[in-house]
Design a protein around this motif. Sequence first.
Motif, mmCIF file in Angstrom:
data_model
loop_
_atom_site.group_PDB
_atom_site.id
_atom_site.type_symbol
_atom_site.label_atom_id
_atom_site.label_comp_id
_atom_site.label_asym_id
_atom_site.label_seq_id
_atom_site.Cartn_x
_atom_site.Cartn_y
_atom_site.Cartn_z
ATOM 1 N N VAL A 89 3.569 -10.301 4.592
ATOM 2 C CA VAL A 89 3.867 -8.868 4.527
ATOM 3 C C VAL A 89 4.119 -8.510 3.073
ATOM 4 C CG1 VAL A 89 4.772 -8.579 6.858
ATOM 5 C CG2 VAL A 89 6.309 -9.337 5.066
ATOM 6 N N PRO A 90 3.991 -7.267 2.709
ATOM 7 C CA PRO A 90 3.648 -6.124 3.530
ATOM 8 C C PRO A 90 2.155 -6.082 3.865
ATOM 9 C CG PRO A 90 3.859 -5.427 1.250
ATOM 10 C CD PRO A 90 4.245 -6.875 1.305
ATOM 11 N N VAL A 91 1.865 -5.434 4.987
ATOM 12 C CA VAL A 91 0.490 -5.162 5.394
ATOM 13 C C VAL A 91 0.385 -3.670 5.649
ATOM 14 C CG1 VAL A 91 -1.300 -5.538 7.126
ATOM 15 C CG2 VAL A 91 0.192 -7.428 6.459
ATOM 16 N N VAL A 92 -0.608 -3.050 5.050
ATOM 17 C CA VAL A 92 -0.892 -1.643 5.306
ATOM 18 C C VAL A 92 -2.173 -1.611 6.118
ATOM 19 C CG1 VAL A 92 -1.390 0.610 4.294
ATOM 20 C CG2 VAL A 92 0.187 -0.955 3.133
ATOM 21 N N GLU A 93 -2.098 -0.988 7.282
ATOM 22 C CA GLU A 93 -3.238 -0.941 8.193
ATOM 23 C C GLU A 93 -3.624 0.511 8.444
ATOM 24 O OE1 GLU A 93 -3.924 -3.533 12.005
ATOM 25 O OE2 GLU A 93 -2.616 -1.843 12.513
ATOM 26 N N VAL A 94 -4.911 0.779 8.261
ATOM 27 C CA VAL A 94 -5.461 2.102 8.532
ATOM 28 C C VAL A 94 -6.734 1.869 9.342
ATOM 29 C CG1 VAL A 94 -6.201 4.300 7.558
ATOM 30 C CG2 VAL A 94 -4.606 2.877 6.277
ATOM 31 N N GLY A 95 -6.661 2.204 10.614
ATOM 32 C CA GLY A 95 -7.805 1.918 11.478
ATOM 33 C C GLY A 95 -8.033 0.421 11.555
ATOM 34 N N GLU A 96 -9.236 -0.013 11.262
ATOM 35 C CA GLU A 96 -9.582 -1.431 11.292
ATOM 36 C C GLU A 96 -9.386 -2.117 9.940
ATOM 37 O OE1 GLU A 96 -10.556 -3.131 14.090
ATOM 38 O OE2 GLU A 96 -10.046 -1.264 15.127
ATOM 39 N N LYS A 97 -9.010 -1.361 8.946
ATOM 40 C CA LYS A 97 -8.874 -1.912 7.593
ATOM 41 C C LYS A 97 -7.426 -2.273 7.305
ATOM 42 C CE LYS A 97 -12.808 0.612 5.837
ATOM 43 N NZ LYS A 97 -13.341 1.429 4.784
ATOM 44 N N ARG A 98 -7.242 -3.378 6.554
ATOM 45 C CA ARG A 98 -5.912 -3.836 6.186
ATOM 46 C C ARG A 98 -5.857 -4.230 4.726
ATOM 47 N NH1 ARG A 98 -6.040 -7.558 10.909
ATOM 48 N NH2 ARG A 98 -5.356 -6.259 12.629
ATOM 49 N N MET A 99 -4.688 -4.046 4.147
ATOM 50 C CA MET A 99 -4.406 -4.505 2.795
ATOM 51 C C MET A 99 -3.111 -5.310 2.866
ATOM 52 S SD MET A 99 -4.078 -2.264 -0.673
ATOM 53 C CE MET A 99 -5.805 -1.844 -0.554
ATOM 54 N N VAL A 100 -3.139 -6.541 2.371
ATOM 55 C CA VAL A 100 -1.991 -7.433 2.445
ATOM 56 C C VAL A 100 -1.394 -7.617 1.058
ATOM 57 C CG1 VAL A 100 -1.208 -9.755 3.074
ATOM 58 C CG2 VAL A 100 -3.052 -8.666 4.367
ATOM 59 N N GLY A 101 -0.066 -7.565 1.001
ATOM 60 C CA GLY A 101 0.642 -7.811 -0.252
ATOM 61 C C GLY A 101 0.929 -6.525 -1.003
ATOM 62 N N ASN A 102 1.365 -6.696 -2.224
ATOM 63 C CA ASN A 102 1.681 -5.541 -3.059
ATOM 64 C C ASN A 102 0.424 -4.697 -3.265
ATOM 65 O OD1 ASN A 102 3.254 -3.896 -4.801
ATOM 66 N ND2 ASN A 102 2.364 -4.941 -6.548
ATOM 67 N N ALA A 103 0.581 -3.406 -3.171
ATOM 68 C CA ALA A 103 -0.552 -2.494 -3.356
ATOM 69 C C ALA A 103 -0.136 -1.365 -4.278
ATOM 70 C CB ALA A 103 -1.002 -1.929 -2.014
ATOM 71 N N THR A 104 -0.993 -1.042 -5.223
ATOM 72 C CA THR A 104 -0.719 0.070 -6.119
ATOM 73 C C THR A 104 -1.003 1.386 -5.391
ATOM 74 O OG1 THR A 104 -2.961 0.187 -6.988
ATOM 75 C CG2 THR A 104 -1.424 -1.314 -8.126
ATOM 76 N N THR A 105 -0.528 2.464 -5.959
ATOM 77 C CA THR A 105 -0.809 3.784 -5.393
ATOM 78 C C THR A 105 -2.310 4.020 -5.347
ATOM 79 O OG1 THR A 105 1.312 4.625 -6.181
ATOM 80 C CG2 THR A 105 -0.375 6.255 -5.693
ATOM 81 N N GLU A 106 -3.005 3.615 -6.385
ATOM 82 C CA GLU A 106 -4.457 3.773 -6.426
ATOM 83 C C GLU A 106 -5.130 3.011 -5.278
ATOM 84 O OE1 GLU A 106 -7.606 3.563 -9.985
ATOM 85 O OE2 GLU A 106 -6.645 1.642 -9.558
ATOM 86 N N GLN A 107 -4.720 1.779 -5.038
ATOM 87 C CA GLN A 107 -5.299 0.983 -3.953
ATOM 88 C C GLN A 107 -4.995 1.600 -2.592
ATOM 89 O OE1 GLN A 107 -3.341 -2.665 -5.140
ATOM 90 N NE2 GLN A 107 -5.316 -3.610 -5.669
ATOM 91 N N LEU A 108 -3.781 2.104 -2.427
ATOM 92 C CA LEU A 108 -3.403 2.728 -1.159
ATOM 93 C C LEU A 108 -4.225 3.984 -0.895
ATOM 94 C CD1 LEU A 108 0.457 2.241 -1.398
ATOM 95 C CD2 LEU A 108 -1.102 1.074 0.174
ATOM 96 N N VAL A 109 -4.394 4.816 -1.911
ATOM 97 C CA VAL A 109 -5.206 6.034 -1.752
ATOM 98 C C VAL A 109 -6.642 5.655 -1.393
ATOM 99 C CG1 VAL A 109 -6.241 7.977 -3.001
ATOM 100 C CG2 VAL A 109 -3.787 7.548 -3.167
ATOM 101 N N ASN A 110 -7.188 4.656 -2.061
ATOM 102 C CA ASN A 110 -8.562 4.230 -1.767
ATOM 103 C C ASN A 110 -8.691 3.719 -0.334
ATOM 104 O OD1 ASN A 110 -9.403 4.943 -4.325
ATOM 105 N ND2 ASN A 110 -9.197 2.879 -5.147
#
Length: 118
Positions: A89-110
């Motif tokens: 963790v952390p994991v950010v999930e949007v639909g079928e897509k996931r991002m694991v670990g630290n994420a920048t604001t730019e990565q989150l918006v993308n």
Amino acid sequence: MGLLFQWVYIRVFPAISRYVGYGSAADRPAKNIQPASVKVTLYTAPGCPFCPIVKHRLLTLKEKMGFELKEMDVTLKPHLLMTKGIHAVPVVEVGEKRMVGNATTEQLVNLIASSQQR
């Protein structure tokens, strides 16, 4: 976490994270923030050094983008971890897509923008 501690942590930890062995937690701002009507889930756990930072970034983006945000503590939900294949963790999930670990604001918006249902 108390509000004062959380405020200090979110501002101080990114500056010292690489010196305490976590690598960089510096943020990269997003350039093109557009409204997004999607559901975003943030999987967290206590003791996670990046969870409060990613949560703060998502809450800030939520105000600008208008997406729905749900936070889920996975500490007592190992079945959820196993079924989703989450190993950190952390994991950010949007639909079928996931991002694991630290994420920048730019990565989150993308991530959020790429998951926008059209």
